[in-house]
Design a protein around this motif. Structure first.
Motif, short mmCIF file in Angstrom:
data_model
loop_
_atom_site.label_atom_id
_atom_site.label_comp_id
_atom_site.label_asym_id
_atom_site.label_seq_id
_atom_site.Cartn_x
_atom_site.Cartn_y
_atom_site.Cartn_z
N LYS A 1 0.83 -1.20 0.00
CA LYS A 1 0.00 0.00 0.00
C LYS A 1 0.87 1.26 0.00
CE LYS A 1 -0.91 0.24 5.04
NZ LYS A 1 -1.96 0.01 6.07
N GLY A 2 2.04 1.18 0.64
CA GLY A 2 2.97 2.29 0.58
C GLY A 2 3.51 2.49 -0.82
N ALA A 3 3.89 1.38 -1.45
CA ALA A 3 4.41 1.45 -2.82
C ALA A 3 3.35 1.94 -3.79
CB ALA A 3 4.92 0.07 -3.23
N LEU A 4 2.12 1.45 -3.65
CA LEU A 4 1.04 1.84 -4.56
C LEU A 4 0.74 3.32 -4.46
CD1 LEU A 4 -1.18 1.13 -6.57
CD2 LEU A 4 -2.65 0.50 -4.64
N ALA A 5 0.72 3.85 -3.26
CA ALA A 5 0.43 5.27 -3.07
C ALA A 5 1.44 6.14 -3.80
CB ALA A 5 0.42 5.62 -1.58
N VAL A 6 2.72 5.79 -3.68
CA VAL A 6 3.77 6.58 -4.34
C VAL A 6 3.72 6.39 -5.86
CG1 VAL A 6 6.26 6.98 -4.50
CG2 VAL A 6 5.21 6.47 -2.29
N PHE A 7 3.42 5.18 -6.31
CA PHE A 7 3.32 4.92 -7.74
C PHE A 7 2.17 5.71 -8.36
CE2 PHE A 7 1.60 2.49 -11.33
CZ PHE A 7 2.71 2.49 -12.17
N LEU A 8 1.03 5.73 -7.69
CA LEU A 8 -0.10 6.51 -8.19
C LEU A 8 0.24 7.99 -8.25
CD1 LEU A 8 -3.14 4.81 -6.37
CD2 LEU A 8 -2.53 4.65 -8.79
N ALA A 9 0.96 8.47 -7.25
CA ALA A 9 1.38 9.87 -7.24
C ALA A 9 2.31 10.17 -8.41
CB ALA A 9 2.06 10.21 -5.92
N LEU A 10 3.17 9.22 -8.74
CA LEU A 10 4.05 9.38 -9.89
C LEU A 10 3.24 9.57 -11.17
CD1 LEU A 10 6.82 9.26 -11.32
CD2 LEU A 10 6.60 6.75 -11.29
N ARG A 11 2.18 8.80 -11.29
CA ARG A 11 1.32 8.88 -12.48
C ARG A 11 0.51 10.17 -12.52
NH1 ARG A 11 2.55 5.19 -16.27
NH2 ARG A 11 0.39 5.25 -17.00
N LEU A 12 0.18 10.70 -11.34
CA LEU A 12 -0.66 11.89 -11.26
C LEU A 12 0.15 13.18 -11.08
CD1 LEU A 12 -3.39 10.51 -8.80
CD2 LEU A 12 -3.62 10.81 -11.27
N GLY A 13 1.46 13.03 -11.00
CA GLY A 13 2.30 14.16 -10.63
C GLY A 13 2.58 15.19 -11.69
N ASP B 1 4.18 17.55 -14.16
CA ASP B 1 5.58 17.97 -14.34
C ASP B 1 6.30 18.12 -13.01
OD1 ASP B 1 4.29 20.19 -13.40
OD2 ASP B 1 4.96 21.54 -15.00
N GLN B 2 5.66 17.68 -11.91
CA GLN B 2 6.30 17.72 -10.59
C GLN B 2 6.18 16.36 -9.90
OE1 GLN B 2 3.98 21.49 -9.51
NE2 GLN B 2 5.94 21.86 -8.48
N PRO B 3 6.68 15.31 -10.54
CA PRO B 3 6.50 13.97 -9.97
C PRO B 3 7.18 13.79 -8.62
CG PRO B 3 8.07 13.93 -11.78
CD PRO B 3 7.42 15.28 -11.81
N SER B 4 8.35 14.41 -8.43
CA SER B 4 9.05 14.25 -7.16
C SER B 4 8.25 14.81 -6.00
CB SER B 4 10.43 14.93 -7.22
OG SER B 4 11.27 14.27 -8.13
N LEU B 5 7.65 15.97 -6.21
CA LEU B 5 6.84 16.59 -5.16
C LEU B 5 5.61 15.74 -4.86
CD1 LEU B 5 6.17 18.90 -3.25
CD2 LEU B 5 5.10 20.11 -5.19
N ALA B 6 4.94 15.26 -5.91
CA ALA B 6 3.75 14.42 -5.73
C ALA B 6 4.09 13.14 -4.99
CB ALA B 6 3.13 14.09 -7.09
N MET B 7 5.20 12.51 -5.37
CA MET B 7 5.61 11.27 -4.72
C MET B 7 5.99 11.50 -3.26
SD MET B 7 7.89 9.85 -7.90
CE MET B 7 8.53 8.37 -7.13
N ALA B 8 6.64 12.62 -3.00
CA ALA B 8 7.03 12.94 -1.63
C ALA B 8 5.81 13.14 -0.74
CB ALA B 8 7.90 14.20 -1.62
#
Length: 209
Positions: free
Chosen positions: A68-80, A82-89
């Motif tokens: 669930k931790g990995a999925l949350a960050v992966f989804l953020a990467l997809r939704l991020g 032009d700021q994927p690092s911020l979304a993932m963080a």
């Protein structure tokens, strides 16, 4: 797409929701083990599930909490955008907060180790590998699970800075540091027992939180 504040809030909300799914509680109850909160330390994580004597169930809890931790960050990467690092963080911190303080359980959740490691694997898989090695090595040598977890999250922010090469102001290393801080705070009672030499070892029967 440039991330707006509402978009970041949505990402945080999704991550928190994923993090707040209490897999240890659900799996234990579904398999006839009762309420895990009434067993051992009362924690909903894999370590307390292991105290039921059901290693397979504890392993499943560990895996699902990490996923669930990995999925949350992966989804953020997809939704991020032009700021994927911020979304993932943002997602990484939010999903661990969700695990530690799930609204459904009166904000009384786990300690965030497996979920935190799941986020790190997506943020930087080399750091994820290194943290798992540290965790397992220290836990095996000391036979104290909390010592392994604390050691892994002690080195995680340092390794993230080194591998990302972005400095301490970058979102991902800062998020890793916040997650590590939260996990150390959640292990306060364990730290006290470690310092006093009273932290139970693996397979010990003594009650631990």
């Amino acid at each position: 797409m440039t991330l707006s504040h509402p978009s970041l809030l949505l990402i945080a909300a999704i991550a928190y929701g994923l993090g707040s799914i209490p897999f240890g509680l659900i799996l234990t109850a579904a398999t006839g083990g009762g309420d895990i909160r009434q067993i051992g330390s009362g924690n909903i994580g894999a370590t307390n599930v292991l105290r039921t004597g059901r290693k397979g169930l504890a392993a499943a809890t560990l895996l699902l909490d990490a996923l669930k931790g990995a999925l949350a960050v992966f989804l953020a990467l997809r939704l991020g955008g032009d700021q994927p690092s911020l979304a993932m963080a943002v997602a990484a911190v939010a999903v661990v907060v969700g695990h530690c303080f799930p609204v459904w359980l009166g904000f009384r959740g786990g300690k965030g180790v497996a979920t935190g490691l799941g986020t790190i694997w997506v943020l930087s898989w080399p750091v994820g590998v290194a943290c798992c090695v540290v965790w397992l090595a220290v836990a095996r040598l000391s036979r104290i699970s909390s010592a392994g977890a604390l050691s892994a999250f002690l080195v995680a922010p340092i390794l993230m800075v080194v591998t990302k090469g972005q400095g301490i102001n970058a979102p991902i290393p800062v998020a890793t540091a916040l997650i590590a801080l939260l996990i150390w705070v959640r292990h306060y009672s364990n730290i006290v027992r470690l310092l006093s030499g009273n932290e139970p070892r693996v397979n010990a029967k003594t009650k631990s939180s």
